[in-house]
Design an enzyme around this catalytic site. Sequence first.
Site, mmCIF file in Angstrom:
data_model
loop_
_atom_site.group_PDB
_atom_site.id
_atom_site.type_symbol
_atom_site.label_atom_id
_atom_site.label_comp_id
_atom_site.label_asym_id
_atom_site.label_seq_id
_atom_site.Cartn_x
_atom_site.Cartn_y
_atom_site.Cartn_z
ATOM 1 N N CYS B 129 19.805 14.974 30.003
ATOM 2 C CA CYS B 129 19.719 14.377 28.685
ATOM 3 C C CYS B 129 18.327 13.778 28.552
ATOM 4 O O CYS B 129 17.672 13.493 29.545
ATOM 5 C CB CYS B 129 20.800 13.324 28.501
ATOM 6 S SG CYS B 129 20.841 12.167 29.856
ATOM 7 N N LYS B 164 25.283 15.245 38.376
ATOM 8 C CA LYS B 164 25.235 16.648 37.932
ATOM 9 C C LYS B 164 23.782 17.070 37.763
ATOM 10 O O LYS B 164 23.028 16.473 36.994
ATOM 11 C CB LYS B 164 26.009 16.824 36.624
ATOM 12 C CG LYS B 164 26.079 18.280 36.187
ATOM 13 C CD LYS B 164 27.071 18.471 35.064
ATOM 14 C CE LYS B 164 27.112 19.911 34.610
ATOM 15 N NZ LYS B 164 28.062 20.101 33.493
ATOM 16 N N GLY B 243 29.031 30.210 35.532
ATOM 17 C CA GLY B 243 29.399 31.614 35.411
ATOM 18 C C GLY B 243 30.664 32.042 36.111
ATOM 19 O O GLY B 243 30.883 33.243 36.307
ATOM 20 N N GLY B 264 33.575 26.670 32.749
ATOM 21 C CA GLY B 264 33.266 26.292 31.375
ATOM 22 C C GLY B 264 33.390 27.455 30.413
ATOM 23 O O GLY B 264 34.438 27.685 29.798
HETATM 24 C C1 LIG Z 1 29.444 24.353 24.649
HETATM 25 C C2 LIG Z 1 29.030 23.692 25.923
HETATM 26 C C3 LIG Z 1 28.953 22.307 25.951
HETATM 27 C C4 LIG Z 1 28.568 21.641 27.125
HETATM 28 N N1 LIG Z 1 28.527 20.281 27.131
HETATM 29 C C5 LIG Z 1 28.219 19.629 28.290
HETATM 30 C C6 LIG Z 1 28.233 18.207 28.359
HETATM 31 O O1 LIG Z 1 28.552 17.500 27.394
HETATM 32 N N2 LIG Z 1 27.910 17.624 29.537
HETATM 33 C C7 LIG Z 1 27.583 18.344 30.645
HETATM 34 O O2 LIG Z 1 27.333 17.753 31.702
HETATM 35 N N3 LIG Z 1 27.573 19.692 30.623
HETATM 36 C C8 LIG Z 1 27.877 20.353 29.473
HETATM 37 N N4 LIG Z 1 27.881 21.735 29.456
HETATM 38 C C9 LIG Z 1 27.535 22.475 30.676
HETATM 39 C C10 LIG Z 1 28.777 22.917 31.419
HETATM 40 O O3 LIG Z 1 29.523 21.795 31.866
HETATM 41 C C11 LIG Z 1 28.411 23.784 32.633
HETATM 42 O O4 LIG Z 1 27.585 23.042 33.514
HETATM 43 C C12 LIG Z 1 27.662 25.054 32.244
HETATM 44 O O5 LIG Z 1 28.168 25.578 31.041
HETATM 45 C C13 LIG Z 1 27.733 26.145 33.318
HETATM 46 O O6 LIG Z 1 29.073 26.534 33.579
HETATM 47 P P1 LIG Z 1 29.770 27.850 32.929
HETATM 48 O O7 LIG Z 1 28.856 29.002 33.169
HETATM 49 O O8 LIG Z 1 31.101 27.967 33.604
HETATM 50 O O9 LIG Z 1 29.902 27.539 31.479
HETATM 51 C C14 LIG Z 1 28.257 22.399 28.288
HETATM 52 C C15 LIG Z 1 28.332 23.792 28.239
HETATM 53 C C16 LIG Z 1 28.724 24.453 27.082
HETATM 54 C C17 LIG Z 1 28.799 25.948 27.100
#
Ligand SMILES: Cc1cc2nc3c(=O)[nH]c(=O)nc-3n(C[C@H](O)[C@H](O)[C@H](O)COP(=O)(O)O)c2cc1C
Lengths: 257, 308
Positions: B129, B164, B243, B264
């Site tokens: 952030c 994170k 992923g 996610g």
């Molecule tokens: C729509 C969306 C919103 C997200 N919002 C946050 C968030 O508020 N805080 C955070 O730490 N990560 C956020 N992420 C990141 C996810 O927690 C994760 O680290 C990232 O998407 C990789 O995982 P994935 O490939 O399974 O989606 C967000 C991801 C997506 C796609």
Amino acid sequence: MRTITEVSERIVETPSTVTLRFRYAPSALPGQFVMIWLPGDDELPMSLSYTGESKGVTIKAMGATTRAALSIPAGAPVGIRGPYGNHFDLTPKRILLVGGGSGTAVLAPAAEAAARSGGSVVSALGATTAAELLFLDRARGFSETVEVATDDGSRGHHGFVTDVSQRLLSEREFDAVWTCGPEVMMRKVIAAAEPRHVPVFCSMERQMKCALGMCDACALGPYHVCTDGPVFPAPQLAALPEFGRTKRDSSGRKVPL
Amino acid sequence: MVDLRTTVAGISFRNPLWLASGIWGESGNSLKGAWDAGAGGVVTKSIGSEPRLGYPNPTIETYDKWGMLNAMGLPNPGIAEYPQEIEVARSAGATVIGSVFGADADEFAALAGRMAATGVVAIELNLSCPHAKGLGSEIGQDPDQVRDVVAAVKRAVRIPVIAKITPNHYDVPMLAEAAENAGADAISAINTVRAMAVDVRLRRPVLAHGSGGLSGPAIKPVGLACVWQIYERVKIPIIGIGGIISADDVIEYLLAGARAVQVGTAVAFEGIGIFHRLREDLSTRLAALGVATTGELVGAGHRGAGAA
Ligand SMILES: Cc1cc2nc3c(=O)[nH]c(=O)nc-3n(C[C@H](O)[C@H](O)[C@H](O)COP(=O)(O)O)c2cc1C
Ligand code: FES
């Protein structure tokens, strides 16, 4: 992925409502919505008011973006993704359509499909005033009967469209009610249909961002309007304290409707 | 029978498959929904001090099943109204991890304290952030800031603190080390990979914010490399993210060094039912591999175990 397409036609429907038509190939069912991007401005969820290959959305001026959308000229590029969400079940044969204001936009293609496949449609349309009645001519095309109500009495019943739909429910037999409009209106429609055991299906509207059942922007009780809806059977909604009372703003906070 | 129970930083989880932050995590009902669907833990949307609307749409660009781009802009209802959402999930029995974000160490610490008071089992710090000091960089890209934030949060709460980590840095393990040295109890890695989409016809970026973060299968190799390297540099447990859509993806992360994982984007592809499927597939797969607990595989890739 978005498809950038051009507005092929712009139709002024009422003083506060326009329809934008555009070519967009992916097939869609009545009740589904698209995310429409006005480049340089917002991207909005809009139920399809025309679901054929030449699709259309009917936009009512509510906030800044929808007001801007009203002045989009034919030929302007728009980005489309979708269609998303579920659709109206077209198996019921005797349909009561209850449309409040721009709510009729999503009901019209469903009613047309029902009429084409041998169903019969009775329509009750409501608006603030006669000039704001949406798709009155179109409704005459797909309905056996069209009845209207206006808040100011300038046309039809002077009062709520729910007064009309309640009377229709008591006079005739229906297999289903399809409704879209203000949630307080839909609540009343449900209340009138319930004792007669006529199933009601409501098209719901909520803030949307992803439209993919991921971001939670459209959370409504245990549902996501973008993937579990936008069409909900009444029993799913009636149990929700937020139905007709609150929505979530862009931050996810509950705010009054 | 394969035992999927997993302990991370002293907390026990019914399985290692957690819901990632920002997916289904804004409302209490959705957190509950993910828990009911079988997630081993549910991480909330990242919550800040005040309600935040986020960026205007378009906030998402979709691709075929290989990835997704988002720039939501951290929308959230704010910490004052959030306890009621967590209560909905907690009263359904969910194991909830509270994610928070702030502009500096003090804000993070204050938020973490209020989040801990809601009854979450752990705090996850979203370090991706913007800095209070501006300049467009993220707190999580500066090891000194990572250290300050983690240290301040550790002083403010008694429950475990998970840092994170962003992949958008030339030395990702260094960021994890900074967190560990400041007292972090675990690392989650990774957040999204900086990316953007440009439209040829309109000659402009697609997302309203311009750039965003890539997620989904495209970033799995990035996540694996980060987890692998972090595992070689820190002792605290790692939660692998990025992923994951299949049981084999989960096992790859375990082998690279993750003790648990988060899912996610795959929720958008498959629906929340993915947690049930992953849990079943993971059990079947581990049984076929002759593995009794996920713990046996954590970091096993580094020892070349089974590489005949
Ligand atoms: C729509 C969306 C919103 C997200 N919002 C946050 C968030 O508020 N805080 C955070 O730490 N990560 C956020 N992420 C990141 C996810 O927690 C994760 O680290 C990232 O998407 C990789 O995982 P994935 O490939 O399974 O989606 C967000 C991801 C997506 C796609
Ligand atoms: S709009 Fe994102 S979950 Fe429905």
